[in-house]
Structure formats: structure tokens, C-alpha cells
Design an enzyme around this catalytic site. Structure first.
Site, PDB file in Angstrom:
ATOM      1  N   LYS A 107      37.717 -42.604  18.110  1.00  0.00           N
ATOM      2  CA  LYS A 107      38.852 -42.167  18.916  1.00  0.00           C
ATOM      3  C   LYS A 107      39.904 -41.422  18.116  1.00  0.00           C
ATOM      4  O   LYS A 107      40.780 -40.771  18.685  1.00  0.00           O
ATOM      5  CB  LYS A 107      39.454 -43.342  19.646  1.00  0.00           C
ATOM      6  CG  LYS A 107      38.477 -43.926  20.658  1.00  0.00           C
ATOM      7  CD  LYS A 107      39.105 -44.979  21.528  1.00  0.00           C
ATOM      8  CE  LYS A 107      38.164 -45.428  22.616  1.00  0.00           C
ATOM      9  NZ  LYS A 107      37.177 -46.417  22.122  1.00  0.00           N
TER      10      LYS A 107
HETATM   11  C1  PLP Z   1      36.130 -46.678  22.950  1.00  0.00           C
HETATM   12  C2  PLP Z   1      34.913 -47.129  22.262  1.00  0.00           C
HETATM   13  C3  PLP Z   1      33.656 -46.997  22.852  1.00  0.00           C
HETATM   14  C4  PLP Z   1      33.473 -46.465  24.259  1.00  0.00           C
HETATM   15  O1  PLP Z   1      33.776 -45.112  24.360  1.00  0.00           O
HETATM   16  P1  PLP Z   1      33.997 -44.434  25.789  1.00  0.00           P
HETATM   17  O2  PLP Z   1      34.349 -43.034  25.537  1.00  0.00           O
HETATM   18  O3  PLP Z   1      35.115 -45.198  26.440  1.00  0.00           O
HETATM   19  O4  PLP Z   1      32.730 -44.608  26.548  1.00  0.00           O
HETATM   20  C5  PLP Z   1      32.536 -47.365  22.125  1.00  0.00           C
HETATM   21  N1  PLP Z   1      32.663 -47.880  20.884  1.00  0.00           N
HETATM   22  C6  PLP Z   1      33.856 -48.032  20.285  1.00  0.00           C
HETATM   23  C7  PLP Z   1      33.917 -48.624  18.935  1.00  0.00           C
HETATM   24  C8  PLP Z   1      35.012 -47.663  20.946  1.00  0.00           C
HETATM   25  O5  PLP Z   1      36.186 -47.821  20.354  1.00  0.00           O
END
Ligand code: PLP
Length: 435
Positions: A107
């Protein structure tokens, strides 16, 4: 590029307008009017370009005139200031590590890009203070807090479910202070997300303060996630094989970005939606019926989402044609027990420590490839979405080994948690209005 609301009841807006408002006034998600297709020669020659050049080419058509070339180049460069290594696990399976950024989860990419776009929007037009409101199931909060920390003119308010994020995750989002506030909600991630959505349609509130969202509903966070699919394609092992990518999914922003990259012409043969027991999408792919559920808590907590926001965008990419979607996307879901077993299996094979989310990606990939007539014709990549240290409690127990603490995490563990408890939307609203 113009963006329209998927609820079809709001006017079209430009890139920056969509970034600044987050959600459309009719509560719909913004979606690009068209998905640009890249020059085939560019994709064929991808290896000749730097990651920054690739990212610029990929995002530029979505930004259009809204950000001048030099500024956009700088934003891309500042966003991608870390690497995306591919680690081979077996002959045909590799992990794409998306956790080399400051908060150790994928993210960081979207959050860093969005913070810079928003800050640019604020310099071209005086908008007063913008408040970024965000719900987190774990990793978003930290990435957004870090990405926006001390950015001028922007306040960040993060809602997270009490007791449902890991210790490291909680510290990453509660210890910064300054322009970052963490609200601890007595409820689930879905409750947090519901409160955020309510705030965006609360006329009284949005007349008084400029609110935007930094969840993947925001196009700047969502679209920037395309970058590493292109980088992965460029660096893929076994380039003569069909590429299949497995995406551990919760709110489905990451997978949706991968599907857009494919739509732009990136030759990815197939995608896997890999989930924990919050399996709304894999079930949909089985039955054709979309039945959202209450979220269930698991050891892969960033994916504990029962009604993923971005799925509507995925359907739109395929013009809401279920059979077209099924041709490109398969879904698999796994229990905590299976996840634990996979973490062990990956470690035994290669000495590689996967986190619970990545391990689910690995399982989905394996299930898909093994179900194919000629498994050896595929190169599989699963996304390692977070560093295993963020889930040290479960992973260290499973492997009976200690995970080395990355340097950039040590500071945060010494700081004090600062958060405010809230229970209801009314409390959130009065907090926002009385700061
Ligand atoms: C947010 C997150 C996900 C999921 O991602 P999305 O885009 O919401 O599907 C998967 N793994 C980790 C470690 C995350 O932080």
C-alpha cells in the site's frame, strides 16, 4: 481523461477532481471513461525502460492535462523510491515482493502516489485544509499515515477496528502524531468503512470540511498499483511461458489495478483472486451470484473484507459480462489452517518466509496451475503483499523461527500509541467538526 461515477448519477470529473473528492457525490466509485491501450512496441521493449519511465507512461494517460509532465515525472520518481524484487520459490513459482517500502506493505505505492497528487492539487488551487478520511483493516492506515505525514495542508484521520490489527500495524498508524489522528473503532473493518462512506454523503459535514478518501476507492491510490505489474512483467522469470499472477485480495483494489494493466495491453495470461475465508468473490466466480457477507477475522487480517468495494470496478472492466470475467479470473479461498500449512511448505522448500497474505496467494496460484492441462507452460507469480515481520506473532509460531526485524521498523516500536476510541458515526462526525 474524464472519470464517471459507477452509480451514474453524478457529473464527469477530471483526474485531480476525482482525487480530491475520493467518492462521487452519488456515492459511486469513479471509473475512467476509457482505458487507454499502450503502444505494443513499448510493451515489447519494456526492458529498455527504467521503472520510472514505465510508470510515467502507464499513468500519464489517466492523469491527462491535470499534472504537467515534469511534476508527474517527479511524483512517480518520489513514489517509487524502492525496489520490487522477484524471488524464485520453485521452477515455475516466484514471489513478487511489494513490501520494500517504508511501511512494509504494497500500500505504500498507492499512498505515496496519492499524497503527492493531492499535495499538487493543493498548490494549483487553494482549497484550504483537506481532510483525508480512511478506514483500515491493517496496512492501509500505516501506509497512508507515512505517505501523508507532515504534508502541508492535509490532515489525516484513520479509523481502525479495535483489537483486530497487529501490534506493528497499530503502532505504525498511531504513533506519528502531527497531522495524523488515529480513531480506534469498537467494531470490524466493515464498520469502519461504513462510517467513512457515511461521512462522504453527509451534506452537513461536507459543506463544512473538504473531505477525501485514501482507501483504494480513491483513483490515485488504486491506479498507481498498476506500476508493479508492469515492473514484474519486465523482470519475469521464464519470459517464454504464460504469465499468471495471483493476488491476495481483500478490498480488491490491487487485483483491479492488475486487470487494468492487462486491459492496457500487458500480456498477463490469467489472474487469480486468492482470499481467506472471506470468500465473497471466489464464491461469485463459482455461482454467478454476488452475496456480500459480514467479515470474519483471520490471520491474514488485511483481507478480512466481506463486501469488497472495488469489485464493482472489476465487473466494469469486463462490461459486467460474467463469462468474460471468468475467462481471465479464477478464485480460490483458504482457511487459517491451510494458510499456516502453506507458510511452512514455502519455508521448507526454499527457506523463504512468506506472510499469511502472500501464502494465500501462493496457494491460489498452485491450485490454478495444477488444474491446468500443462502446468509447466505457466510462470506463476504471487504477490507478497506485506513483510512477514508485520505478522510475526503468527508466522514465528508456525515456523518456530525468529524473523529479522528490518531497520526501518525499529523506530516505530519505541514510540507511544496515541489514539481516540469511538463507537458510532455520530462520534466521528462531532470529532471532525470540533477539531
Ligand atoms: C490491503 C492488503 C491486501 C488486500 O489488498 P486489496 O487491494 O484490498 O485487495 C492484501 N495483503 C496485504 C498485506 C494488505 O495489506
Amino acid at each position: 481523461m474524464k472519470y464517471f461515477s459507477l452509480n451514474h448519477n453524478a457529473k464527469d470529473v477530471s483526474f485531480l477532481e476525482a482525487v480530491v473528492s475520493g467518492l462521487a457525490p452519488d456515492r459511486g466509485l469513479y471509473f475512467p471513461k476509457e482505458i487507454p491501450v499502450l503502444d505494443q512496441a513499448f510493451i515489447y521493449n519494456l526492458r529498455q525502460y527504467s521503472d520510472h519511465e514505465i510508470a510515467f507512461q502507464v499513468i500519464q494517460p489517466f492523469v491527462g492535462e491535470d499534472i504537467p509532465k515534469e511534476q508527474l515525472e517527479k511524483i512517480v520518481k518520489d513514489t517509487l523510491n524502492f525496489d520490487f524484487p522477484i524471488v524464485k520459490i520453485t521452477e515455475n513459482v516466484a514471489a513478487l515482493e511489494l513490501f520494500q517500502g517504508p511501511t512494509l506493505a504494497f500500500k505504500d505505492v498507492g499512498a505515496r502516489f496519492m499524497a503527492r497528487c493531492l499535495s499538487h492539487a493543493n498548490t494549483v488551487k487553494e482549497r484550504g485544509k483537506i481532510t483525508v478520511l480512511v478506514a483500515t483493516s491493517g496496512d492501509t492506515g500505516g501506509a497512508v499515515a507515512d505517505g501523508f505525514y507532515k504534508v502541508n495542508g492535509i490532515d489525516v484521520v484513520i479509523l481502525y477496528p479495535k483489537g483486530k490489527v497487529s501490534d506493528i500495524q497499530e503502532r505504525q498508524l498511531t504513533t506519528l502524531g502531527e497531522n495524523i489522528t488515529a480513531l480506534e473503532v469498537d467494531g470490524t473493518f466493515d464498520d469502519c468503512q461504513e462510517m467513512v462512506k457515511s461521512a462522504f454523503i453527509d451534506i452537513e459535514l461536507i459543506q463544512k470540511i473538504a473531505l477525501t478518501s485514501a482507501n483504494s476507492i480513491n483513483i490515485a491510490r488504486w491506479l498507481a498499483q498498476m506500476f508493479y505489474y508492469f515492473i514484474a512483467y519486465k523482470n519475469r522469470p521464464n519470459p517464454d511461458k504464460k504469465l499468471v499472477i495471483s493476488v491476495p485480495s481483500g478490498n480488491f483494489g490491487n487485483l483491479c489495478a492488475g486487470l487494468i494493466a492487462r486491459q492496457m495491453g500487458l500480456p498477463i495470461d490469467h489472474f487469480i483472486a486468492s482470499t481467506n475465508v472471506n470468500n465473497t468473490v471466489p464464491e461469485y466466480l463459482e455461482s454467478g451470484e454476488y452475496a456480500p457477507k459480514k467479515s470474519i477475522q483471520t490471520i491474514s487480517n488485511a483481507m478480512d473484507v466481506g463486501d469488497p468495494s472495488n469489485f464493482i470496478r472489476i465487473q466494469k472492466i469486463f462490461n459486467n459480462d460474467f463469462f468474460k470475467l471468468k475467462k481471465t479470473l479464477s478464485g480460490f479461498s483458504y482457511s487459517d489452517k491451510q494458510t499456516e500449512k502453506a507458510i511452512k511448505e514455502i519455508f521448507d522448500q526454499k527457506g523463504y518466509i512468506a506472510d499469511p497474505h502472500g501464502a494465500i496467494g501462493y496457494l491460489g496460484l498452485k491450485a490454478f496451475v495444477e488444474s491446468q492441462e500443462d502446468p509447466t507452460s505457466y510462470q506463476g507469480i504471487f504477490l507478497e503483499t506485506a513483510h512477514p515481520i508485520k505478522f510475526a506473532n503468527s508466522v514465528e509460531k508456525i515456523l518456530n523461527t525468529q524473523i529479522q526485524m528490518p531497520e526501518r521498523l525499529k523506530g516505530v516500536l519505541q514510540k507511544e500509541k496515541l489514539s481516540r476510541p469511538i463507537d458510532t458515526y455520530q462520534e466521528l462526525k462531532s470529532f471532525l467538526l470540533t477539531r
